[in-house]
Write a protein that holds these residues in place. Structure first.
Motif, PDB file in Angstrom:
ATOM      1  N   ARG A   1      -6.025   5.676   6.400  1.00 48.14           N
ATOM      2  CA  ARG A   1      -7.291   6.103   6.866  1.00 48.14           C
ATOM      3  C   ARG A   1      -7.170   7.430   7.717  1.00 48.14           C
ATOM      4  O   ARG A   1      -6.930   7.610   8.847  1.00 48.14           O
ATOM      5  CB  ARG A   1      -7.806   4.936   8.090  1.00 48.14           C
ATOM      6  CG  ARG A   1      -7.923   3.520   7.203  1.00 48.14           C
ATOM      7  CD  ARG A   1      -8.657   2.766   8.559  1.00 48.14           C
ATOM      8  NE  ARG A   1      -8.525   1.298   7.862  1.00 48.14           N
ATOM      9  CZ  ARG A   1      -9.518   0.965   7.068  1.00 48.14           C
ATOM     10  NH1 ARG A   1     -10.300   1.788   6.678  1.00 48.14           N
ATOM     11  NH2 ARG A   1      -9.563  -0.307   6.629  1.00 48.14           N
ATOM     12  N   PRO A   2      -7.372   8.479   6.901  1.00 45.91           N
ATOM     13  CA  PRO A   2      -7.179   9.595   7.433  1.00 45.91           C
ATOM     14  C   PRO A   2      -8.705   9.938   8.380  1.00 45.91           C
ATOM     15  O   PRO A   2      -9.593   9.595   8.212  1.00 45.91           O
ATOM     16  CB  PRO A   2      -7.665  10.805   5.999  1.00 45.91           C
ATOM     17  CG  PRO A   2      -7.191   9.815   4.810  1.00 45.91           C
ATOM     18  CD  PRO A   2      -7.436   8.581   5.356  1.00 45.91           C
TER      19      PRO A   2
ATOM     20  N   LEU B   1     -10.218  15.282   3.396  1.00 48.62           N
ATOM     21  CA  LEU B   1     -10.152  15.608   2.026  1.00 48.62           C
ATOM     22  C   LEU B   1      -8.779  15.994   1.720  1.00 48.62           C
ATOM     23  O   LEU B   1      -8.255  15.893   0.661  1.00 48.62           O
ATOM     24  CB  LEU B   1     -11.293  16.563   1.412  1.00 48.62           C
ATOM     25  CG  LEU B   1     -11.279  16.908   0.123  1.00 48.62           C
ATOM     26  CD1 LEU B   1     -11.969  15.599  -0.603  1.00 48.62           C
ATOM     27  CD2 LEU B   1     -12.521  17.922  -0.200  1.00 48.62           C
ATOM     28  N   LEU B   2      -8.308  17.064   2.371  1.00 54.03           N
ATOM     29  CA  LEU B   2      -6.835  17.167   2.198  1.00 54.03           C
ATOM     30  C   LEU B   2      -5.859  16.289   2.183  1.00 54.03           C
ATOM     31  O   LEU B   2      -4.897  16.309   1.332  1.00 54.03           O
ATOM     32  CB  LEU B   2      -6.616  18.657   3.060  1.00 54.03           C
ATOM     33  CG  LEU B   2      -7.187  19.919   3.018  1.00 54.03           C
ATOM     34  CD1 LEU B   2      -6.868  20.756   4.005  1.00 54.03           C
ATOM     35  CD2 LEU B   2      -6.848  20.457   1.387  1.00 54.03           C
ATOM     36  N   ALA B   3      -6.130  15.403   3.163  1.00 57.84           N
ATOM     37  CA  ALA B   3      -5.245  14.260   3.269  1.00 57.84           C
ATOM     38  C   ALA B   3      -5.269  13.227   1.962  1.00 57.84           C
ATOM     39  O   ALA B   3      -4.059  12.752   1.572  1.00 57.84           O
ATOM     40  CB  ALA B   3      -5.537  13.547   4.644  1.00 57.84           C
ATOM     41  N   HIS B   4      -6.451  13.145   1.363  1.00 56.64           N
ATOM     42  CA  HIS B   4      -6.617  12.303   0.233  1.00 56.64           C
ATOM     43  C   HIS B   4      -5.917  13.158  -0.925  1.00 56.64           C
ATOM     44  O   HIS B   4      -5.133  12.584  -1.741  1.00 56.64           O
ATOM     45  CB  HIS B   4      -8.010  12.139  -0.153  1.00 56.64           C
ATOM     46  CG  HIS B   4      -8.779  11.126   0.955  1.00 56.64           C
ATOM     47  ND1 HIS B   4      -8.427   9.565   0.551  1.00 56.64           N
ATOM     48  CD2 HIS B   4      -9.851  10.999   1.833  1.00 56.64           C
ATOM     49  CE1 HIS B   4      -9.078   8.868   1.554  1.00 56.64           C
ATOM     50  NE2 HIS B   4      -9.822   9.899   2.204  1.00 56.64           N
ATOM     51  N   VAL B   5      -6.265  14.368  -0.967  1.00 53.80           N
ATOM     52  CA  VAL B   5      -5.787  15.035  -2.230  1.00 53.80           C
ATOM     53  C   VAL B   5      -4.304  15.245  -2.446  1.00 53.80           C
ATOM     54  O   VAL B   5      -3.871  15.362  -3.261  1.00 53.80           O
ATOM     55  CB  VAL B   5      -6.706  16.302  -2.742  1.00 53.80           C
ATOM     56  CG1 VAL B   5      -8.105  15.918  -2.893  1.00 53.80           C
ATOM     57  CG2 VAL B   5      -6.626  17.300  -1.598  1.00 53.80           C
ATOM     58  N   SER B   6      -3.623  15.448  -1.057  1.00 54.67           N
ATOM     59  CA  SER B   6      -2.395  15.584  -1.146  1.00 54.67           C
ATOM     60  C   SER B   6      -1.611  14.469  -1.209  1.00 54.67           C
ATOM     61  O   SER B   6      -0.292  14.481  -1.280  1.00 54.67           O
ATOM     62  CB  SER B   6      -2.044  16.284   0.290  1.00 54.67           C
ATOM     63  OG  SER B   6      -2.329  15.421   1.290  1.00 54.67           O
TER      64      SER B   6
ATOM     65  N   SER C   1       0.812  -1.149   0.042  1.00 59.41           N
ATOM     66  CA  SER C   1       0.081  -0.098  -0.001  1.00 59.41           C
ATOM     67  C   SER C   1       1.020   1.169  -0.023  1.00 59.41           C
ATOM     68  O   SER C   1       1.873   1.218   0.798  1.00 59.41           O
ATOM     69  CB  SER C   1      -0.869  -0.011   1.316  1.00 59.41           C
ATOM     70  OG  SER C   1      -1.643   1.117   1.135  1.00 59.41           O
ATOM     71  N   PRO C   2       0.495   2.323  -0.847  1.00 55.94           N
ATOM     72  CA  PRO C   2       1.506   3.286  -1.293  1.00 55.94           C
ATOM     73  C   PRO C   2       0.948   4.573  -0.234  1.00 55.94           C
ATOM     74  O   PRO C   2       1.646   5.632  -0.339  1.00 55.94           O
ATOM     75  CB  PRO C   2       1.418   3.630  -2.362  1.00 55.94           C
ATOM     76  CG  PRO C   2       0.069   3.475  -2.919  1.00 55.94           C
ATOM     77  CD  PRO C   2      -0.561   2.192  -1.939  1.00 55.94           C
ATOM     78  N   TYR C   3      -0.006   4.332   0.717  1.00 53.07           N
ATOM     79  CA  TYR C   3      -0.513   5.490   1.244  1.00 53.07           C
ATOM     80  C   TYR C   3       0.264   6.019   2.413  1.00 53.07           C
ATOM     81  O   TYR C   3       0.494   5.339   3.266  1.00 53.07           O
ATOM     82  CB  TYR C   3      -1.983   5.621   1.655  1.00 53.07           C
ATOM     83  CG  TYR C   3      -2.912   4.782   0.534  1.00 53.07           C
ATOM     84  CD1 TYR C   3      -2.933   5.928  -0.530  1.00 53.07           C
ATOM     85  CD2 TYR C   3      -3.454   3.790   0.517  1.00 53.07           C
ATOM     86  CE1 TYR C   3      -3.889   5.442  -1.684  1.00 53.07           C
ATOM     87  CE2 TYR C   3      -4.149   3.095  -0.442  1.00 53.07           C
ATOM     88  CZ  TYR C   3      -4.270   4.056  -1.671  1.00 53.07           C
ATOM     89  OH  TYR C   3      -5.153   3.322  -2.829  1.00 53.07           O
TER      90      TYR C   3
ATOM     91  N   TRP D   1      -3.873  10.275  -6.842  1.00 49.47           N
ATOM     92  CA  TRP D   1      -3.707  10.715  -8.291  1.00 49.47           C
ATOM     93  C   TRP D   1      -3.355   9.443  -9.043  1.00 49.47           C
ATOM     94  O   TRP D   1      -3.933   9.403 -10.337  1.00 49.47           O
ATOM     95  CB  TRP D   1      -2.891  11.964  -8.520  1.00 49.47           C
ATOM     96  CG  TRP D   1      -3.436  13.053  -7.600  1.00 49.47           C
ATOM     97  CD1 TRP D   1      -3.056  13.576  -6.462  1.00 49.47           C
ATOM     98  CD2 TRP D   1      -4.415  13.947  -7.886  1.00 49.47           C
ATOM     99  NE1 TRP D   1      -3.845  14.726  -5.943  1.00 49.47           N
ATOM    100  CE2 TRP D   1      -4.745  14.810  -6.881  1.00 49.47           C
ATOM    101  CE3 TRP D   1      -5.598  13.842  -8.919  1.00 49.47           C
ATOM    102  CZ2 TRP D   1      -5.722  15.745  -6.917  1.00 49.47           C
ATOM    103  CZ3 TRP D   1      -6.638  14.864  -8.962  1.00 49.47           C
ATOM    104  CH2 TRP D   1      -6.617  15.958  -8.106  1.00 49.47           C
ATOM    105  N   ARG D   2      -2.615   8.717  -8.544  1.00 48.24           N
ATOM    106  CA  ARG D   2      -2.116   7.489  -9.652  1.00 48.24           C
ATOM    107  C   ARG D   2      -3.027   6.509  -9.363  1.00 48.24           C
ATOM    108  O   ARG D   2      -3.656   5.654 -10.419  1.00 48.24           O
ATOM    109  CB  ARG D   2      -0.750   6.649  -8.622  1.00 48.24           C
ATOM    110  CG  ARG D   2       0.356   7.611  -8.792  1.00 48.24           C
ATOM    111  CD  ARG D   2       1.645   6.697  -8.943  1.00 48.24           C
ATOM    112  NE  ARG D   2       1.835   5.988  -7.455  1.00 48.24           N
ATOM    113  CZ  ARG D   2       2.314   6.554  -6.471  1.00 48.24           C
ATOM    114  NH1 ARG D   2       2.690   7.719  -6.365  1.00 48.24           N
ATOM    115  NH2 ARG D   2       2.379   5.812  -5.392  1.00 48.24           N
ATOM    116  N   ASP D   3      -4.026   6.431  -8.314  1.00 48.05           N
ATOM    117  CA  ASP D   3      -5.208   5.594  -8.265  1.00 48.05           C
ATOM    118  C   ASP D   3      -6.297   6.122  -9.124  1.00 48.05           C
ATOM    119  O   ASP D   3      -6.786   5.142  -9.983  1.00 48.05           O
ATOM    120  CB  ASP D   3      -5.951   5.592  -6.853  1.00 48.05           C
ATOM    121  CG  ASP D   3      -5.116   4.916  -5.684  1.00 48.05           C
ATOM    122  OD1 ASP D   3      -4.128   4.082  -6.271  1.00 48.05           O
ATOM    123  OD2 ASP D   3      -5.457   5.054  -4.472  1.00 48.05           O
TER     124      ASP D   3
END
Length: 452
Positions: A110-111, A119-124, A104-106, A129-131
């Motif tokens: 789980r933000p 949301l900022l944790a997801h988009v940053s 897993s690359p995150y 974006w690769r997903d």
């Protein structure tokens, strides 16, 4: 000051051996177990990607339009969760098909926190974006491979059934080609059967090759976009090398500590004991009353020396791995450790079960060394140990109300604690401003099965 040591290290994907496409597989055509799994993977990958892409596009569009009202932000979070869930399932499908584990690359799996922070944790995350790129490409590529597989099956079944339906063609014949104004076709029953056999055999052998090509292309896309990027792999590889070096350093430091404690403690006492017993033996041989009394005193001193040597050996054994840690767990071992400390120590431990033995041993070592350092240098009137399991990690805080000023310099005791937990992906933070208080926080990711 605040110092953080340790590194979370994760390895590269675990790659299984690539299956070989041999003559036996080709002879069995598209009905081998692997071929059926490949077809199931391609269909599930395409249909899942298409459905999730449609859902994500709708929710992102609606969420962006409604972002100024209350429902926009939850819709965007739902889209991010759906995108991450699809990627997680795709990694699992690749694992089941190829045996290769894609890590897993995150950075934040789980933000948590407020919706805006999540949301900022997801988009940053670059991985988000690769997903998204993988979802778009997998949908388009999956549609192409779905058409190829479906066409292969249609042609194979069509070739197999051509003797039954060619009579319904115009002039009851199968056109093949036009060459120099001449038309070549098949119309006789033997020719139709031969044509069907050639077409079926061709598709029978072509099917597995097409499936293998489609599967390797689709899984290669997943490996390239759903795993770690090259810079992340390089960073984690460097972290693994650093962790290995820290583990070797910690083991060497522990060996030197045991040697020093044995040499300076129990060994010296045993040498003195042997000398006292030798002098007592000499005095007993003389037979005089005065020498007998001196021998008795030497034996008594030797007896006290034996008890002190046994006590030092017990303390040394406790420092390595106490029996109570094995028998009753980490919370009981920490309570016993606090009971032997010269500083009053409060222990607050709340664990749902027992972590793995290596995690228990590392946490006990950190607490033991931290309390020993506090007793020597902190001039504290009280200390505390807080132990809990939260968010998939064992978290322990050891603190005191002493003078502070502790520093984790290279080669020091606090740096050694960081080296001890680094092989377990642990992190050690030290906060010790001048004037106190001092707080040492340890976190080790682990799984604790519920005691129930």
């Amino acid at each position: 000051m605040i110092t953080t040591m340790g590194t979370g290290a994760a390895g590269r994907g675990e790659r299984g051996s690539a299956p070989e496409v041999g003559a036996g597989v080709l002879l069995r055509g598209p009905f081998t177990g692997r071929a059926l799994r490949q077809q199931g993977y391609l269909v599930a990958s395409f249909l899942g990607a298409f459905a999730v892409l449609l859902f994500v596009c709708v929710t992102i569009t609606a969420g962006s339009v409604l972002l100024l009202v209350a429902v926009g932000l939850p819709l965007l979070l739902v889209a991010m969760a759906a995108l991450r869930r699809f990627s997680r399932r795709e990694r699992r499908r690749i694992l089941n098909l190829t045996g290769e584990r894609i890590p897993s690359p995150y950075r934040t799996p789980r933000p948590t926190g407020r919706p805006t922070a999540r949301l900022l944790a997801h988009v940053s995350e670059a991985a988000t974006w690769r997903d998204l790129v993988h979802l778009v490409v997998a949908s388009a590529l999956g549609a192409a491979w779905f058409a190829v597989v479906a066409t292969t099956w249609a042609l194979a079944l069509g070739a197999l059934s051509v003797p039954f339906w060619y009579r319904y063609l115009p002039h009851h014949r199968i056109p093949l080609m036009h060459l120099s104004g001449n038309e070549f076709y098949v119309s006789s029953t033997p020719g139709v059967i031969a044509f069907a056999a050639v077409g079926f055999v061709f598709m029978w052998f072509l099917g597995p090759a097409l499936l293998e090509l489609a599967t390797r292309t689709q899984t290669g896309l997943g490996r390239a976009l759903l795993g770690l990027s090259r810079p992340e792999l390089d960073r984690r590889e460097e972290a693994l090398r650093s962790t290995r070096s820290q583990a070797i350093s910690a083991a060497e430091a522990e060996r030197r500590r045991i040697e020093r404690d044995l040499h300076d403690g129990a060994q010296q006492r045993l040498v003195a004991l042997a000398m006292d017993l030798g002098r007592a033996k000499s005095k007993l041989k003389s037979g005089s009353e005065e020498d007998s009394e001196a021998a008795a005193r030497l034996v008594a001193e030797a007896h006290e020396g034996v008890k002190l040597a046994l006590s030092e050996l017990r303390d040394l054994a406790r420092g390595i791995h106490p029996a109570v840690l094995t028998d009753r767990g980490l919370d009981a071992a920490l309570s016993a450790l606090a009971g032997r400390s010269p500083i009053p120590v409060e222990v607050d431990a709340a664990l749902p079960g027992r972590p793995s033995p290596e995690v228990e041993s590392a946490a006990y070592f950190v607490a033991s060394e931290a309390l020993a350092n506090m007793a020597k240098h902190a001039h504290a009137s009280r200390a505390w140990i807080d132990l809990e399991y939260r968010d998939g990690a064992l978290r322990m805080s050891v603190g005191d109300d002493g003078v502070g000023g502790a520093e984790a310099h290279a080669g020091g005791g606090l740096a050694g604690l960081g080296d001890r937990i680094a092989p377990l992906d642990g992190i050690l933070s030290v906060s010790s401003p001048i004037g106190g208080p001092t707080q040492i926080i340890m976190e080790i990711p682990c799984q604790i099965p519920s005691a129930s």
